[in-house]
Motif scaffolding. Structure first.
Motif, PDB file in Angstrom:
ATOM      1  N   ILE A 201       0.834  -1.195   0.000  1.00 53.33           N
ATOM      2  CA  ILE A 201       0.000   0.000   0.000  1.00 53.33           C
ATOM      3  C   ILE A 201       0.872   1.249   0.000  1.00 53.33           C
ATOM      4  O   ILE A 201       1.812   1.350   0.798  1.00 53.33           O
ATOM      5  N   ILE A 202       0.575   2.201  -0.866  1.00 56.83           N
ATOM      6  CA  ILE A 202       1.219   3.503  -0.757  1.00 56.83           C
ATOM      7  C   ILE A 202       0.200   4.488  -0.199  1.00 56.83           C
ATOM      8  O   ILE A 202      -0.982   4.464  -0.554  1.00 56.83           O
ATOM      9  N   THR A 203       0.642   5.338   0.726  1.00 55.51           N
ATOM     10  CA  THR A 203      -0.278   6.217   1.414  1.00 55.51           C
ATOM     11  C   THR A 203       0.451   7.392   2.047  1.00 55.51           C
ATOM     12  O   THR A 203       1.648   7.322   2.315  1.00 55.51           O
ATOM     13  N   HIS A 204      -0.277   8.465   2.268  1.00 59.03           N
ATOM     14  CA  HIS A 204       0.235   9.572   3.086  1.00 59.03           C
ATOM     15  C   HIS A 204      -0.547   9.646   4.393  1.00 59.03           C
ATOM     16  O   HIS A 204      -0.333  10.554   5.194  1.00 59.03           O
ATOM     17  N   ASP A 205      -1.421   8.668   4.620  1.00 60.43           N
ATOM     18  CA  ASP A 205      -2.325   8.648   5.760  1.00 60.43           C
ATOM     19  C   ASP A 205      -1.767   7.721   6.850  1.00 60.43           C
ATOM     20  O   ASP A 205      -1.620   6.521   6.630  1.00 60.43           O
ATOM     21  N   GLU A 206      -1.487   8.269   8.011  1.00 59.86           N
ATOM     22  CA  GLU A 206      -0.916   7.471   9.092  1.00 59.86           C
ATOM     23  C   GLU A 206      -1.842   6.337   9.536  1.00 59.86           C
ATOM     24  O   GLU A 206      -1.387   5.259   9.910  1.00 59.86           O
ATOM     25  N   GLU A 207      -3.161   6.559   9.503  1.00 56.34           N
ATOM     26  CA  GLU A 207      -4.096   5.517   9.905  1.00 56.34           C
ATOM     27  C   GLU A 207      -4.034   4.319   8.975  1.00 56.34           C
ATOM     28  O   GLU A 207      -4.195   3.179   9.403  1.00 56.34           O
ATOM     29  N   VAL A 208      -3.812   4.572   7.697  1.00 54.54           N
ATOM     30  CA  VAL A 208      -3.656   3.477   6.747  1.00 54.54           C
ATOM     31  C   VAL A 208      -2.355   2.735   7.027  1.00 54.54           C
ATOM     32  O   VAL A 208      -2.316   1.499   7.068  1.00 54.54           O
ATOM     33  N   ALA A 209      -1.285   3.477   7.236  1.00 55.43           N
ATOM     34  CA  ALA A 209       0.011   2.846   7.498  1.00 55.43           C
ATOM     35  C   ALA A 209      -0.018   1.997   8.765  1.00 55.43           C
ATOM     36  O   ALA A 209       0.681   0.979   8.854  1.00 55.43           O
ATOM     37  N   GLU A 210      -0.839   2.373   9.727  1.00 53.93           N
ATOM     38  CA  GLU A 210      -0.858   1.676  11.007  1.00 53.93           C
ATOM     39  C   GLU A 210      -1.395   0.248  10.935  1.00 53.93           C
ATOM     40  O   GLU A 210      -1.171  -0.541  11.852  1.00 53.93           O
ATOM     41  N   ILE A 211      -2.114  -0.105   9.870  1.00 56.70           N
ATOM     42  CA  ILE A 211      -2.615  -1.483   9.765  1.00 56.70           C
ATOM     43  C   ILE A 211      -1.533  -2.421   9.241  1.00 56.70           C
ATOM     44  O   ILE A 211      -1.728  -3.636   9.190  1.00 56.70           O
ATOM     45  N   SER A 212      -0.388  -1.876   8.880  1.00 54.62           N
ATOM     46  CA  SER A 212       0.649  -2.659   8.198  1.00 54.62           C
ATOM     47  C   SER A 212       1.504  -3.471   9.161  1.00 54.62           C
ATOM     48  O   SER A 212       1.724  -3.092  10.304  1.00 54.62           O
ATOM     49  N   ASP A 213       2.007  -4.601   8.660  1.00 49.79           N
ATOM     50  CA  ASP A 213       3.020  -5.365   9.381  1.00 49.79           C
ATOM     51  C   ASP A 213       4.379  -4.679   9.267  1.00 49.79           C
ATOM     52  O   ASP A 213       5.202  -4.745  10.167  1.00 49.79           O
ATOM     53  N   LYS A 214       4.599  -4.028   8.119  1.00 52.82           N
ATOM     54  CA  LYS A 214       5.831  -3.271   7.893  1.00 52.82           C
ATOM     55  C   LYS A 214       5.467  -1.912   7.317  1.00 52.82           C
ATOM     56  O   LYS A 214       4.607  -1.801   6.449  1.00 52.82           O
ATOM     57  N   ARG A 215       6.172  -0.891   7.807  1.00 47.39           N
ATOM     58  CA  ARG A 215       6.011   0.447   7.260  1.00 47.39           C
ATOM     59  C   ARG A 215       7.372   0.948   6.798  1.00 47.39           C
ATOM     60  O   ARG A 215       8.354   0.857   7.530  1.00 47.39           O
ATOM     61  N   PHE A 216       7.403   1.475   5.602  1.00 46.74           N
ATOM     62  CA  PHE A 216       8.619   2.074   5.067  1.00 46.74           C
ATOM     63  C   PHE A 216       8.338   3.546   4.810  1.00 46.74           C
ATOM     64  O   PHE A 216       7.371   3.889   4.123  1.00 46.74           O
ATOM     65  N   TYR A 217       9.164   4.406   5.380  1.00 45.22           N
ATOM     66  CA  TYR A 217       8.966   5.844   5.248  1.00 45.22           C
ATOM     67  C   TYR A 217       9.855   6.390   4.129  1.00 45.22           C
ATOM     68  O   TYR A 217      11.074   6.254   4.161  1.00 45.22           O
TER      69      TYR A 217
END
Length: 232
Positions: A201-217
């Motif tokens: 998933i690509i996103t600028h929304d922190e709430e979307v990123a929070e469902i992830s197992d991995k987040r890359f900034y």
């Protein structure tokens, strides 16, 4: 499942012979395992969409390698990419990308039509998927008769119809209100847990990123902290 090695890309503007290079991605390296939800999080202009286009083969990288399930897809031809995308990827878009003149049923069935699946088999498969995303009763509705959340569910159903291993999502809740966003994120989590689908998933929304197992900034074309993912 997805391995990116030292990926860089630039755009060139200006007249031929006098082009100016604009770097967009710089030395991206990351790994995403089967069954994970991974997000690329960053502000507009950070290079997120370019990275997604490179992974999905709509653009060729300037340098570096992309491996999907161990297969190096970096130098695939357009014909090879078209077949590979159909067999391996599902896509979810911010603006849904539904065909206005087609019903919910026909929008979801379109990939099966392109694959030459028999009409009777298409009907059973589409009904199964629409039931899965809670839209069976809207099968004969057209996009303009659906809410934004329902249209995104149609998009998700279409992404699922060929049983992809990987779903690539471009700002999947960007056009939705906060309550509908929660519904779509819950559906993504449910599909991931129950069917083992890998989500990128690509996103600028922190709430979307929070469902992830991995987040890359991603910031100015580079991964923050040298590409170290943040486990959540």
């Amino acid at each position: 499942m997805i391995e990116i090695k030292n990926l860089s890309h630039s755009f060139y503007v200006g007249k031929k012979g006098k082009e100016r290079e604009i770097p967009v991605l710089n030395g991206i390296s990351l790994e995403i395992s089967q069954g994970e939800i991974a997000s690329i999080f960053g502000k507009s202009g950070s290079g997120k969409s370019t990275l997604l286009n490179l992974i999905s083969g709509f653009m060729k990288p300037g340098s570096g390698r992309i491996l999907i399930n161990g297969e190096d897809v970096t130098s695939f031809s357009e014909k090879q990419w078209a077949a590979f995308r159909l067999q391996n990827f599902g896509f979810i878009f911010q603006n849904f990308q539904l065909i206005p003149s087609l019903s919910t049923f026909d929008n979801v069935a379109l990939p099966l039509v392109l694959e030459g699946v028999h009409a009777s088999q298409r009907k059973l498969r589409v009904q199964e998927i629409l039931q899965r995303v809670g839209l069976l009763e809207q099968a004969n509705h057209f996009p303009n008769e659906l809410s934004g959340g329902q249209q995104q569910r149609v998009s998700i159903a279409r992404a699922l119809i060929l049983n992809p291993q990987i779903i690539l999502a471009d700002e999947p809740t960007g056009s939705l209100d906060s309550e509908t966003e929660k519904e779509i994120l819950n559906l993504i989590r449910e599909l991931n847990r129950q069917q083992g689908i890998t989500f990128f998933i690509i996103t600028h929304d922190e709430e979307v990123a929070e469902i992830s197992d991995k987040r890359f900034y991603l910031h100015d074309g580079a991964l923050v902290n040298g590409g170290v993912s943040i486990e959540v």
